[in-house]
Scaffold this motif. Structure first.
Motif, short mmCIF file in Angstrom:
data_model
loop_
_atom_site.label_atom_id
_atom_site.label_comp_id
_atom_site.label_asym_id
_atom_site.label_seq_id
_atom_site.Cartn_x
_atom_site.Cartn_y
_atom_site.Cartn_z
N UNK A 174 0.81 -1.20 0.00
CA UNK A 174 0.00 0.00 0.00
C UNK A 174 0.86 1.27 0.00
N UNK A 175 2.06 1.17 0.57
CA UNK A 175 2.95 2.33 0.60
C UNK A 175 3.31 2.83 -0.79
N UNK A 176 3.28 1.94 -1.78
CA UNK A 176 3.62 2.32 -3.16
C UNK A 176 2.40 2.56 -4.04
N UNK A 177 1.20 2.34 -3.49
CA UNK A 177 -0.02 2.51 -4.26
C UNK A 177 -0.25 3.99 -4.56
N UNK A 178 -0.23 4.35 -5.83
CA UNK A 178 -0.40 5.73 -6.29
C UNK A 178 0.69 6.65 -5.73
N UNK A 179 1.82 6.10 -5.36
CA UNK A 179 2.86 6.91 -4.74
C UNK A 179 3.48 7.89 -5.73
N UNK A 180 3.38 7.58 -7.02
CA UNK A 180 3.98 8.45 -8.04
C UNK A 180 3.02 9.53 -8.52
N UNK A 181 1.82 9.55 -8.00
CA UNK A 181 0.87 10.60 -8.37
C UNK A 181 1.31 11.90 -7.68
N UNK A 182 1.84 12.84 -8.45
CA UNK A 182 2.36 14.08 -7.87
C UNK A 182 1.61 15.32 -8.36
#
Length: 254
Positions: A174-182
């Motif tokens: 979950x920590x990487x889920x959509x993590x690149x959405x900036x």
């Protein structure tokens, strides 16, 4: 003079007993709060088996759990637009993306479970609030989730409840889920479903529910069975708060 001394002694004795009981209580809480991670792991990494627990069929009515993940920027825009809460203070903190709203036991009668306290303390020790802040950045939210939902599940104590949440958070990446959405993004519901499946390949689209707050992404709820494995979501878990299929969904950032 002797009578006065006796009266004074009679007055002081109960006071001393009260003071002793207060200090005994303080000592207990201090011991609880100062426990190390090692002792917490030794004593609390125990989820009571639904199959073997037969005390009044206590957990027999639980047919699964919902792991609810909240998109933090939507919460902040809707509920704290001025950034008063630490969770929403982007300048002072790294922006939170998905945080854990809670882990909720589900009943086979479709009845909402809540506040099932039976000798389980409602308090959240300091070490829990500090250790799991990155999952749930509010001690108040932690205490509420434990009181309302954790006490209804097969968990021995708050340590076991939050440890299970941490395990699921890690398992589903979950920590990487959509993590690149900036930057704020708009996406269709089918595209959003496919993106979630790509980031969490152990799930299929029938095992999670997307919730919207207006046109914004609100939550993703993962449906789990009694052993915390993915299962198909049931109708009553899907019907409320869903996103409009024919409208784009906004994934905001702060």
């Amino acid at each position: 003079m002797k009578n006065n001394s006796r009266r004074l002694l009679k007055f002081l004795l109960p006071s001393a007993a009260v003071i002793a009981s207060v200090f005994a209580g303080v000592g207990y809480h201090k011991s609880e709060h100062s426990s190390t991670d090692t002792s917490a792991k030794d004593q609390s990494n125990i989820v009571i088996s639904h199959k073997t627990n037969t005390i009044d069929g206590k957990y027999a009515h639980i047919n699964g759990y919902l792991l609810s993940l909240s998109w933090s920027p939507t919460y902040c825009l809707n509920s704290d637009p001025h950034g008063k809460k630490a969770q929403c203070q982007v300048k002072r903190n790294k922006q939170f993306k998905f945080i854990v709203h809670g882990l909720w036991p589900q009943s086979d009668t479709q009845k909402r479970l809540g506040y099932c306290n039976d000798k389980k303390t409602n308090n959240i020790p300091i070490h829990i609030a500090e250790k799991y802040h990155y999952l749930m950045p509010s001690a108040g939210l932690m205490a509420h989730q434990w009181r309302k939902h954790g006490t209804c599940g097969a968990f021995k104590n708050a340590d076991a409840y939050f440890l299970k949440i941490q395990e699921l958070y890690t398992k589903y990446n979950i920590g990487n889920l959509f993590n690149k959405v900036d930057q704020t993004t708009r996406i269709s519901l089918p595209e959003l479903q496919q993106k979630i499946i790509r980031d969490m390949p152990s799930l299929n689209k029938n095992q999670f529910v997307i919730k919207c707050r207006g046109h914004r992404l609100g939550e993703i709820r993962i449906c789990l069975d009694r052993e915390f494995l993915p299962r198909a979501c049931e109708f009553h878990e899907i019907k409320s708060g869903g996103c409009r299929r024919n409208s784009d969904i906004t994934i905001p950032v702060l």
